[in-house]
Design an enzyme around this catalytic site. Structure first.
Site, PDB file in Angstrom:
ATOM      1  N   ARG A   6       0.771  -1.246   0.000  1.00 15.94           N
ATOM      2  CA  ARG A   6       0.000   0.000   0.000  1.00 15.94           C
ATOM      3  C   ARG A   6       0.798   1.290   0.000  1.00 15.94           C
ATOM      4  O   ARG A   6       0.257   2.349  -0.257  1.00 15.94           O
ATOM      5  CB  ARG A   6      -1.000  -0.007   1.159  1.00 15.94           C
TER       6      ARG A   6
ATOM      7  N   TYR B 280      -3.469 -17.592  13.720  1.00 15.09           N
ATOM      8  CA  TYR B 280      -4.587 -17.140  12.880  1.00 15.09           C
ATOM      9  C   TYR B 280      -5.694 -18.187  12.815  1.00 15.09           C
ATOM     10  O   TYR B 280      -6.886 -17.856  12.878  1.00 15.09           O
ATOM     11  CB  TYR B 280      -4.108 -16.798  11.457  1.00 15.09           C
TER      12      TYR B 280
ATOM     13  N   ARG C   7      -4.437  -3.007  -7.490  1.00 15.98           N
ATOM     14  CA  ARG C   7      -5.230  -3.776  -6.537  1.00 15.98           C
ATOM     15  C   ARG C   7      -6.721  -3.432  -6.588  1.00 15.98           C
ATOM     16  O   ARG C   7      -7.558  -4.235  -6.176  1.00 15.98           O
ATOM     17  CB  ARG C   7      -4.747  -3.480  -5.115  1.00 15.98           C
TER      18      ARG C   7
ATOM     19  N   ASP D  86       0.889 -14.148   0.667  1.00 14.03           N
ATOM     20  CA  ASP D  86       0.633 -13.926   2.083  1.00 14.03           C
ATOM     21  C   ASP D  86       0.903 -15.229   2.815  1.00 14.03           C
ATOM     22  O   ASP D  86       0.907 -16.301   2.197  1.00 14.03           O
ATOM     23  CB  ASP D  86      -0.807 -13.473   2.333  1.00 14.03           C
TER      24      ASP D  86
END
Ligand code: 1CP
Length: 350
Positions: A35, A156, A44, A80
């Site tokens: 970003r 996670y 994106r 990721d």
């Protein structure tokens, strides 16, 4: 592998990670793609993060953007840590402004059945395809592959979303250590399979992110996590590429994490590199560790802090990086400036 001749000198990054003498220090940034770059935001637009990771052309383009713009000494694959989980069929989404969100978090033994082994050729063919495109474009510049370490991936899966202190994951480890261990072993197998496929496709170094290991005490890390991470690093040693191990806010775990057996340790900005060198000895390279807020503070501060960091950094076995990822509000021009500074300051007269 995809290098034309074995007599070619290895890339600067690889030589520095092997602790060889180098003509100048290599530099790259965690989260260098993303970003902070307007060209990334443009590409994106309207595409979910994980879909982008599974579209080889887009993944390649985003990986190459920071290399072209900043002149860093390595690309890092745009992906990721949860991509391989999606690959084995876990319902996971990266929510904008949040991070990975798991539709059905892991809470009991039966959940482990959802974690089958990863078969990269069948489950994630797009990743190898992207790596082939990227390495062809990068030429001499190496590409870094990566995976999430078992504990960070487990956090996670168990929490179901980003968590500050990983309390559900840590409670599961305390209450059901055998179940938690089984979960970590399966996640290690997934990371190993993913890293092997990345190296076979052409990455020349790998980084294992145990970003959230710092929430563990040293005793718990040693008992519950270290044996699994040690197996992971042992099983990827045969791939023959340098292995970097990184965590945030984990100064208290530095020696224990180094025992997992990587070639280099990533150090966050809270621990001076001189202290890391003293505690870990000469046998491991160091990567880091400018505070990611420094590039927000103007050119004068950037130069002062970079010079100070380099003056106290080890001469051999050092790869310059930030102490964690690029902050989204960073002006990309400051990162380009930083690459130039590191190159100029460390360039050896020959
Ligand atoms: O340029 C690069 O570094 C390559 C791309 C990359 C990497 C190496 C991304 C893209 N993610 C990662 C690794 C990653 N993902 C880590 C380990 C590194 C670290 O500690 O930062 C972790 C913990 C994640 C999980 C994740 N994915 C988070 C953190 C959430 C939390 O727990 O606080 C977030 C926000 C994401 C989303 C993500 N991953 C990558 C990008 C560019 C983004 C933002 C997506 C967007 O633009 O909305």
């Amino acid at each position: 592998m995809n290098r034309p001749e074995t007599t070619d000198p290895a890339p600067l990054l690889v030589r520095a990670l092997r602790r060889e003498e180098v003509e100048r220090k290599p530099v790259w940034f965690m989260r260098q793609a993303g970003r902070s770059l307007p060209e990334y935001r443009e590409l994106r637009e309207g595409i979910p993060m994980l879909e982008m990771c599974r579209t080889p052309d887009l993944c390649a383009e985003v990986t190459l953007q920071p290399v072209r713009r900043h002149g860093v000494d390595a690309g890092i694959l745009f992906s990721d840590i949860v991509t391989p989980l999606e690959g084995v069929g876990i319902d996971v989404e990266i929510k904008s402004g949040v991070g990975p969100v798991i539709a059905e978090p892991f809470r009991r033994a039966s959940d482990l059945e959802r974690l089958r082994p990863l078969e990269p050729d069948a489950d994630l063919p797009e990743v190898a395809e992207a790596i082939r495109i990227i390495t062809a474009e990068l030429g001499e510049t190496p590409l870094i592959g990566f995976a999430g370490a078992p504990f960070t991936l487990a956090s996670y899966l168990v929490e179901g979303r980003p968590s500050k202190s990983q309390e559900l994951a840590r409670a599961m480890q305390l209450e059901e250590p055998a179940l938690f261990r089984d979960l970590l072993e399966r996640l290690a197998d997934i990371a190993i399979a993913s890293l092997k496929a990345q190296v076979e496709a052409g990455v020349q170094a790998v980084q294992v992110f145990d970003s959230w290991a710092g929430s563990l005490s040293e005793a718990t890390y040693r008992e519950a996590v270290l044996p699994v991470s040690r197996r992971l690093f042992a099983e990827i040693e045969e791939l023959g590429v340098p292995r970097i191990h990184f965590a945030v806010n984990a100064g208290h775990l530095m020696e224990a994490m180094a025992e997992a057996g990587s070639d280099a340790m990533g150090v966050d900005w809270r621990t001076p590199l001189s202290e890391a060198r003293q505690r870990l000895g000469e046998g491991v390279a160091l990567q880091g560790n400018l505070d990611p807020t420094v590039p927000l503070a103007g050119s004068e501060v950037l130069e002062r802090e970079t010079r100070a960091l380099l003056a106290a950094a080890p001469e051999r076995g050092h790869v310059f990086n930030l102490g964690h990822g690029v902050l989204p509000s960073t002006d990309p021009a400051m990162l380009t400036e930083l690459v130039g500074l590191v190159h100029d300051i460390t360039e050896k007269q020959s």
